[in-house]
Scaffold this active site. Structure first.
Site, PDB file in Angstrom:
ATOM      1  N   THR A 131       0.844  -1.196   0.000  1.00  0.00           N
ATOM      2  CA  THR A 131       0.000   0.000   0.000  1.00  0.00           C
ATOM      3  C   THR A 131       0.876   1.242   0.000  1.00  0.00           C
ATOM      4  O   THR A 131       1.992   1.243   0.525  1.00  0.00           O
ATOM      5  CB  THR A 131      -0.932   0.049   1.233  1.00  0.00           C
ATOM      6  OG1 THR A 131      -0.183   0.363   2.414  1.00  0.00           O
ATOM      7  CG2 THR A 131      -1.663  -1.275   1.409  1.00  0.00           C
ATOM      8  N   ASP A 164      -4.633   5.253   3.000  1.00  0.00           N
ATOM      9  CA  ASP A 164      -4.296   6.055   4.161  1.00  0.00           C
ATOM     10  C   ASP A 164      -4.830   5.276   5.358  1.00  0.00           C
ATOM     11  O   ASP A 164      -6.042   5.095   5.499  1.00  0.00           O
ATOM     12  CB  ASP A 164      -4.960   7.431   4.064  1.00  0.00           C
ATOM     13  CG  ASP A 164      -4.640   8.329   5.258  1.00  0.00           C
ATOM     14  OD1 ASP A 164      -4.260   7.793   6.327  1.00  0.00           O
ATOM     15  OD2 ASP A 164      -4.785   9.556   5.133  1.00  0.00           O
ATOM     16  N   ASN A 218       3.541  -1.715   8.693  1.00  0.00           N
ATOM     17  CA  ASN A 218       4.710  -0.853   8.619  1.00  0.00           C
ATOM     18  C   ASN A 218       4.380   0.640   8.567  1.00  0.00           C
ATOM     19  O   ASN A 218       5.147   1.463   9.053  1.00  0.00           O
ATOM     20  CB  ASN A 218       5.538  -1.239   7.377  1.00  0.00           C
ATOM     21  CG  ASN A 218       6.619  -0.233   7.068  1.00  0.00           C
ATOM     22  OD1 ASN A 218       7.583  -0.086   7.801  1.00  0.00           O
ATOM     23  ND2 ASN A 218       6.449   0.475   5.950  1.00  0.00           N
ATOM     24  N   SER A 268       7.677  -1.814  14.924  1.00  0.00           N
ATOM     25  CA  SER A 268       7.570  -0.922  16.070  1.00  0.00           C
ATOM     26  C   SER A 268       8.826  -0.063  16.102  1.00  0.00           C
ATOM     27  O   SER A 268       9.226   0.494  15.088  1.00  0.00           O
ATOM     28  CB  SER A 268       7.380  -1.727  17.362  1.00  0.00           C
ATOM     29  OG  SER A 268       7.206  -0.870  18.470  1.00  0.00           O
ATOM     30  N   TYR A 319       4.691  10.071  20.149  1.00  0.00           N
ATOM     31  CA  TYR A 319       5.253   8.963  19.373  1.00  0.00           C
ATOM     32  C   TYR A 319       5.409   7.744  20.270  1.00  0.00           C
ATOM     33  O   TYR A 319       5.030   6.628  19.892  1.00  0.00           O
ATOM     34  CB  TYR A 319       6.596   9.381  18.786  1.00  0.00           C
ATOM     35  CG  TYR A 319       7.233   8.358  17.874  1.00  0.00           C
ATOM     36  CD1 TYR A 319       6.596   7.936  16.713  1.00  0.00           C
ATOM     37  CD2 TYR A 319       8.487   7.813  18.172  1.00  0.00           C
ATOM     38  CE1 TYR A 319       7.189   7.001  15.870  1.00  0.00           C
ATOM     39  CE2 TYR A 319       9.081   6.888  17.338  1.00  0.00           C
ATOM     40  CZ  TYR A 319       8.429   6.481  16.187  1.00  0.00           C
ATOM     41  OH  TYR A 319       9.014   5.547  15.363  1.00  0.00           O
ATOM     42  N   LYS A 378       3.705   3.896  20.037  1.00  0.00           N
ATOM     43  CA  LYS A 378       4.538   2.701  19.961  1.00  0.00           C
ATOM     44  C   LYS A 378       4.362   1.811  21.183  1.00  0.00           C
ATOM     45  O   LYS A 378       4.313   0.583  21.060  1.00  0.00           O
ATOM     46  CB  LYS A 378       6.014   3.090  19.791  1.00  0.00           C
ATOM     47  CG  LYS A 378       6.324   3.706  18.431  1.00  0.00           C
ATOM     48  CD  LYS A 378       5.968   2.765  17.294  1.00  0.00           C
ATOM     49  CE  LYS A 378       6.354   3.326  15.931  1.00  0.00           C
ATOM     50  NZ  LYS A 378       5.985   2.429  14.809  1.00  0.00           N
ATOM     51  N   THR A 412      17.239   5.628   6.729  1.00  0.00           N
ATOM     52  CA  THR A 412      16.136   5.656   5.769  1.00  0.00           C
ATOM     53  C   THR A 412      15.736   7.105   5.535  1.00  0.00           C
ATOM     54  O   THR A 412      16.383   8.036   6.008  1.00  0.00           O
ATOM     55  CB  THR A 412      14.933   4.869   6.313  1.00  0.00           C
ATOM     56  OG1 THR A 412      14.419   5.555   7.468  1.00  0.00           O
ATOM     57  CG2 THR A 412      15.326   3.454   6.711  1.00  0.00           C
TER      58      THR A 412
END
Length: 282
Positions: A34, A58, A85, A136, A150, A154, A185
């Site tokens: 996706t 989304d 993810n 995670s 955040y 998590k 990344t």
């Protein structure tokens, strides 16, 4: 891997999702992915044809999550591994965040993850098993000022997935939480959002995250190799029993073990005091 498998991965346009998709497709597996941006994986579609299925999604649109997961199973039949993810990082002191930012962070990282797993479960049960891999973070095990929301998402997904692993084990479904540290990344450029700073927090521990405003600061070493991490995630899908937690990066290991030891040190001295509150006839 000796046998080709089929994977469903949310957020394949960048980061770990992209690294996983590239490796899996190159190895001959099928991937249903996706994306939020149409056209962002056209190169993979042209290279791998019908072995790569792409849907626009989304994950804050919870009904749409179920539609996309259902369609992927219908089109591909069996899906062996579901990789949850999609997500991003929201940083700033809790007071600095807007209500909209809070809502969207929880909707993406926590509710979107929960709905993706829930949507897959009926299909995984019907086919007699499978694997859910939740991306995670070390932020799900160790907390730092400036990332309270955040961490909330998590830590929430950690609790959900750990309990889920126990719920679905009788059906042959296994769950792994992936705990990466800092990885090289696009996270800091495309998947990191910051609050508007309040002067009251200048010079406080929470202000540390402001150095990310123009990208990762030189003072924050990022040591994780996303390719090596992706390889380790893929290899973990062959492990039986599934590892409940997969720690990636020496920084993740150091921070996680330090946080867990500190938590034990806070709790263990309270054994007698905790027992003192038991009912007399307990």
């Amino acid at each position: 891997m000796t046998t080709a498998r089929t994977w469903f991965i949310t957020g394949v346009n960048s980061g770990f999702g992209r690294a996983l998709a590239e490796r899996l497709l190159a190895a001959g597996d099928r991937v249903a992915g996706t994306v939020r941006r149409d056209g962002s994986v056209d190169d993979l579609r042209s290279r791998h044809g019908d072995r790569f299925r792409v849907d626009h999604l989304d994950v804050t649109d919870l009904p749409r999550v179920r539609e996309v997961v259902d369609a992927a199973f219908a089109a591909l039949g069996r899906i062996d591994v579901v990789v949850v993810n999609a997500g991003y990082g929201l940083f700033g002191a809790a007071e600095e965040l807007s209500d909209e930012q809070v809502h969207h962070q929880v909707g993406t990282n926590l509710l979107g993850a929960i709905q993706t797993a829930r949507a897959a479960l009926p299909h995984l049960r019907a086919q007699g098993g499978g694997r859910i891999i939740q991306i995670s973070s070390v932020a799900g095990l160790a907390a730092h000022a400036g990332a309270s929301l955040y961490h909330a998402t998590k830590w929430g997904v950690e609790g959900f997935m750990e309990a889920l692993a126990q719920e679905v084990a009788p059906f042959g479904i296994e769950v792994t939480l992936v705990e990466p540290g800092g990885a090289r990344t696009e996270f800091a450029r495309g998947n990191l959002r910051l609050s508007e700073p309040l002067a009251a927090y200048d010079g406080t521990p929470a202000a540390f995250v402001r150095q990310f405003r123009d990208g990762v600061a030189a003072t924050v070493p990022v040591i994780g190799d996303p390719g090596k991490m992706a390889d380790r995630i893929i290899a973990s899908a062959d492990e039986r029993p599934a590892p409940l937690r997969l720690v990636l990066g020496s920084d993740s290991y150091a921070a996680s073990t330090a946080a867990l030891r500190a938590r034990l040190a806070q709790v263990e001295p309270q054994e007698a005091a905790a027992a003192s509150t038991d009912a007399d006839d307990a």
